[in-house]
Design an enzyme around this catalytic site. Structure first.
Site, PDB file in Angstrom:
ATOM      1  CG  ASP A   1     -35.184  13.716  21.172  1.00 23.37           C
ATOM      2  OD1 ASP A   1     -36.186  12.995  21.093  1.00 23.37           O
ATOM      3  OD2 ASP A   1     -34.889  14.391  22.170  1.00 23.37           O
ATOM      4  CG  ASP A   2     -39.098  12.506  19.401  1.00 28.36           C
ATOM      5  OD1 ASP A   2     -38.728  11.626  20.186  1.00 28.36           O
ATOM      6  OD2 ASP A   2     -39.868  13.437  19.729  1.00 28.36           O
TER       7      ASP A   2
ATOM      8  CB  CYS B   1     -37.201  11.027  25.719  1.00 28.46           C
ATOM      9  SG  CYS B   1     -35.660  11.846  25.950  1.00 28.46           S
TER      10      CYS B   1
ATOM     11  CE  LYS C   1     -34.413  14.749  25.259  1.00 29.21           C
ATOM     12  NZ  LYS C   1     -35.555  14.506  24.356  1.00 29.21           N
TER      13      LYS C   1
ATOM     14  CG  HIS D   1     -35.158  14.060  29.149  1.00 31.75           C
ATOM     15  ND1 HIS D   1     -36.098  13.547  28.291  1.00 31.75           N
ATOM     16  CD2 HIS D   1     -35.855  14.661  30.142  1.00 31.75           C
ATOM     17  CE1 HIS D   1     -37.308  13.819  28.737  1.00 31.75           C
ATOM     18  NE2 HIS D   1     -37.182  14.505  29.859  1.00 31.75           N
TER      19      HIS D   1
ATOM     20  CG  ASP E   1     -35.113   9.550  21.675  1.00 30.69           C
ATOM     21  OD1 ASP E   1     -35.485   9.585  20.475  1.00 30.69           O
ATOM     22  OD2 ASP E   1     -35.515  10.359  22.528  1.00 30.69           O
ATOM     23  CG  ASN E   2     -38.541   8.069  21.366  1.00 28.55           C
ATOM     24  OD1 ASN E   2     -38.196   8.499  22.459  1.00 28.55           O
ATOM     25  ND2 ASN E   2     -38.948   8.888  20.396  1.00 28.55           N
TER      26      ASN E   2
ATOM     27  CE  LYS F   1     -41.739  11.275  22.312  1.00 32.76           C
ATOM     28  NZ  LYS F   1     -41.081  12.588  22.289  1.00 32.76           N
TER      29      LYS F   1
END
Lengths: 464, 464
Positions: free
Chosen positions: B31-32, B71, B128, B130, B280-281, B301
């Site tokens: 994530d990120d 996300c 996660k 989301h 994810d990004n 991001k």
């Protein structure tokens, strides 16, 4: 049984001698390649399978520094183990040597070639010299048995009245615009040098040397002309890379590295040859797509930001340098001087300051780097100091052009572990660190005795 | 002899069935994490030996895209194989789901978990989610047999009156500031979740699942909470990395990847398990040293520049995915949807547009990627299109904050082969390319039927 034991004992006695055999030393030195321009350093569109394989079989440095932000001082430091001001091979105005320069590397300097030659090495310089093109400064006056390459940079001689003036000639380079000579020994053998085939011909020379010299230890200083602008690749590579002509040129250098390593293996020299691949300074960002990339590092060639002096560094010596290691330990081109001398059993000159360290313990996987500090000069002036992860910039200046030097007090302070891109100045929260770095800089500057400046000297117009 | 031949023939007949055995599918989704944050993508101070080894044993992508710049839409696209507007899982105002959101991934979407479950797979979501935290949107309503993780982002729930407001709480994060729940199945089992040990506990769950399920094909969607801010590492990793807490967290994820691959090998599942590592990004640059790096790519991001959506991508499947390959072929998280379905023998839903492609030929070293085009949405609007090496930006906008969208006509045009850092707009010299990209964008937009917007829906205040 007694005989057997005796032979075994004899072998044991011989072992240290075998281990201490003088290894061949090969330094492959590209020109203006950026920290981020190789596959194994993260470039997305340049393919460098041979250099990536070299890294996978050896040690990849993520904190390896050239000794200067531009060409001439960087090369002087590599070959003398000394910061550029000591030899006088730097300047605040001209920055490098030009075809009208009358200076060069002083005879009083002890080059890596001289020191290794004194220990029985065959010494060869293939590629770009750029430490003085007048007869008294050429490679064979500095300890090299042979020289095949250019006396200075490939962009320095223009054919009068050919092609557009200035930068446009670089962006659409045609071979007939350029007039740089190719030399063998002390003779010009081709002018203009056909730059399309330089990388290929240098490589053929290197392969030939390795094949011929295998019974004597050799030192090969293989200093590529590329990827310095103007960019030229051979027809096997031109137009092949997704990265355009810059990628073509880097991919041809990658091929060249592959040929050198392949030849070393074929000649069964791999167990006794240290090959080190690195570069003279960061990418020349001025040249847009014809310049490289420093990856996440800040700025490029000409600058004392990390992108100007942190360069790829890969050590390869199967059986001695451990395979597949990435190290964050700090080292510099000047350390290659001291390390090569130690490996060859030569003494490091004791009559002058030497700025390199012996990194053999690091290279052999047995210890850390003895280097914890790096001095960043721009020309004759100390702009920045790194100690451990901390770097203080006392002066900054735009890499090229008219921007004046900007002094900083307190200096700008970056933590290069947490912030390798030098984005977040943390001086005000770390004044103790600032104080320590100031003290290191002050002491260093007090001890620095600059040599006679070489880069301002010009050939009188009547002798040109 | 006849019997022998019969057995051989039988084996031959069986061979295609064996080759077509349903592989396990593991998607590890950080994530990120930035494009430049792994050793094998060139980071100088973060150590990722396990992920580097995964790349050395598999295929490293240099042109792998998440399907969105933030996300929620990115995850919706990964699990549906569809661009975010189709499922309504994007928005121009809220951008992602929040704890007061009433929307989520619609039941009408066919998730990767649903499709694989229908083909006999055990399906697990660890990490996660989301994609909607109300009961009707949770993982087990979307085809997962089990869920262990957070319903939304680790920075979204603050304990009232604890810690400083806003960004300072991120830069000195204490566990008592944060109130995000940890769930098992549809129940909250810990609140606040102890974020220090999330990576470790997720990993233990993943290892347990792999060990237990080895007689049935499984799909593991392992979506790390980290390195999204606020950053927390376990005591085995905290304070260890040269890159500070961000590096600690990435190095713990690297450890986790190593544990997963080790378990797969120990259970002798390596020959029948595709593991794909991606993100994810891009990195959240707003958070300075607590955010990552996109390397030489532009921005991060929240942006449709390359740094916002080009992410690390590594495929591993010993014996099927060739080892040590770096590919520049283009692919996207949405392609993992289609590819996984094909590998499992499932049909791709035919009643709706699917934006993914089957990249099996690429993954198995037998062909190229069928993807030659990528659409870059920010929220509901198409900002940019890539086709081959060319990318046109029709709209740009600062990643976060108050900057308004800036339309460009002609669009900004970059050649991502020669200029992966998107530095040099070359539209005016390439108007034919601009025309072609405009046509692709126009056709795509005409065919795009957005789903019902999910991200604007809010829980009425009286129900909170």
């Amino acid at each position: 049984m007694r005989l057997f034991l005796s032979v075994a004992s004899l072998l044991l006695l011989l072992a240290p001698t075998v281990a201490a055999e003088q290894p061949n030393i090969v330094i492959i030195f590209s020109d203006d390649l950026g920290y981020g321009d190789l596959g194994c350093y993260g470039h997305p569109t340049i393919k460098t399978p041979n250099i990536d394989k070299m890294a996978a079989e050896g040690m990849k440095f993520t904190t390896f520094y050239s000794a200067a932000e531009v060409c001439t001082p960087s090369r002087a430091a590599l070959l003398t183990g000394r910061l550029p001001p000591r030899s006088g091979m730097c300047s605040d105005t001209r920055r490098v040597l030009f075809p009208d320069s009358a200076g060069g590397l002083p005879a009083s300097e002890v080059t890596l070639a001289e020191a290794l030659k004194a220990k029985g090495y065959i010494t060869a310089c293939i590629g770009k010299w750029h430490l003085g093109h007048l007869p008294e400064y050429l490679p064979m006056k500095h300890g090299f048995d042979s020289f095949y390459g250019l006396p200075y940079v490939n962009d320095m001689d223009r054919v009068p009245d050919k092609g557009p003036k200035g930068r446009p000639a670089f962006f659409d380079p045609k071979i007939e615009y350029w007039n740089v000579p190719l030399m063998r020994g002390e003779k010009i053998i081709e002018r203009p040098a056909d730059q399309h085939t330089l990388t290929k011909r240098y490589t053929q020379e290197a392969v030939k040397l390795i094949k011929e010299k295998k019974d004597t230890p050799f030192f090969l200083y293989f200093a590529h002309t590329m990827p310095h602008v103007p960019l030229f690749a051979s027809k096997d590579f031109a137009g092949k890379s997704a990265r355009g002509i810059y990628g073509d040129v880097v991919e041809e250098i990658d091929w060249s590295v592959g040929e050198v390593l392949k030849t070393i293996r074929e000649e069964k020299l791999d167990k006794k040859t240290l090959v080190f691949f690195t570069d003279d300074n960061g990418p020349w960002l001025l040249f847009n797509e014809h310049g490289g990339s420093a990856g996440l590092l800040r700025d490029g060639k000409g600058s004392t930001w990390e992108g100007g002096m942190r360069v790829p560094g890969i050590a390869w010596w199967p059986g001695t340098v451990p395979a597949g290691v990435t190290t964050q330990e700090m080292a510099s081109t000047m350390d290659l001087y001291v390390t090569a001398l130690k490996l060859a059993g030569a003494d490091v000159p004791a009559d002058r300051p030497i700025d390199g360290f012996d990194i053999t313990p690091l290279l052999t996987g047995k210890g850390k780097s003895p280097r914890d500090t790096m001095f960043f000069y721009r020309g004759t002036r100390l702009f920045a100091v790194r100690h451990g992860p901390w770097k203080a910039h006392f002066i900054t200046q735009v890499a090229y052009g008219k921007g004046a030097p900007t002094p900083h007090d307190p200096p700008l302070l970056y933590h290069l572990g947490r912030d390798p891109g030098e984005k977040f100045d943390v001086a005000k929260d770390n004044m103790e660190v600032v104080k320590q770095l100031k003290e290191i800089a002050t002491k260093h500057s007090k001890d620095m005795k600059p040599g006679e400046p070489q880069l301002e000297k010009r050939i009188p117009p009547e002798k040109k």
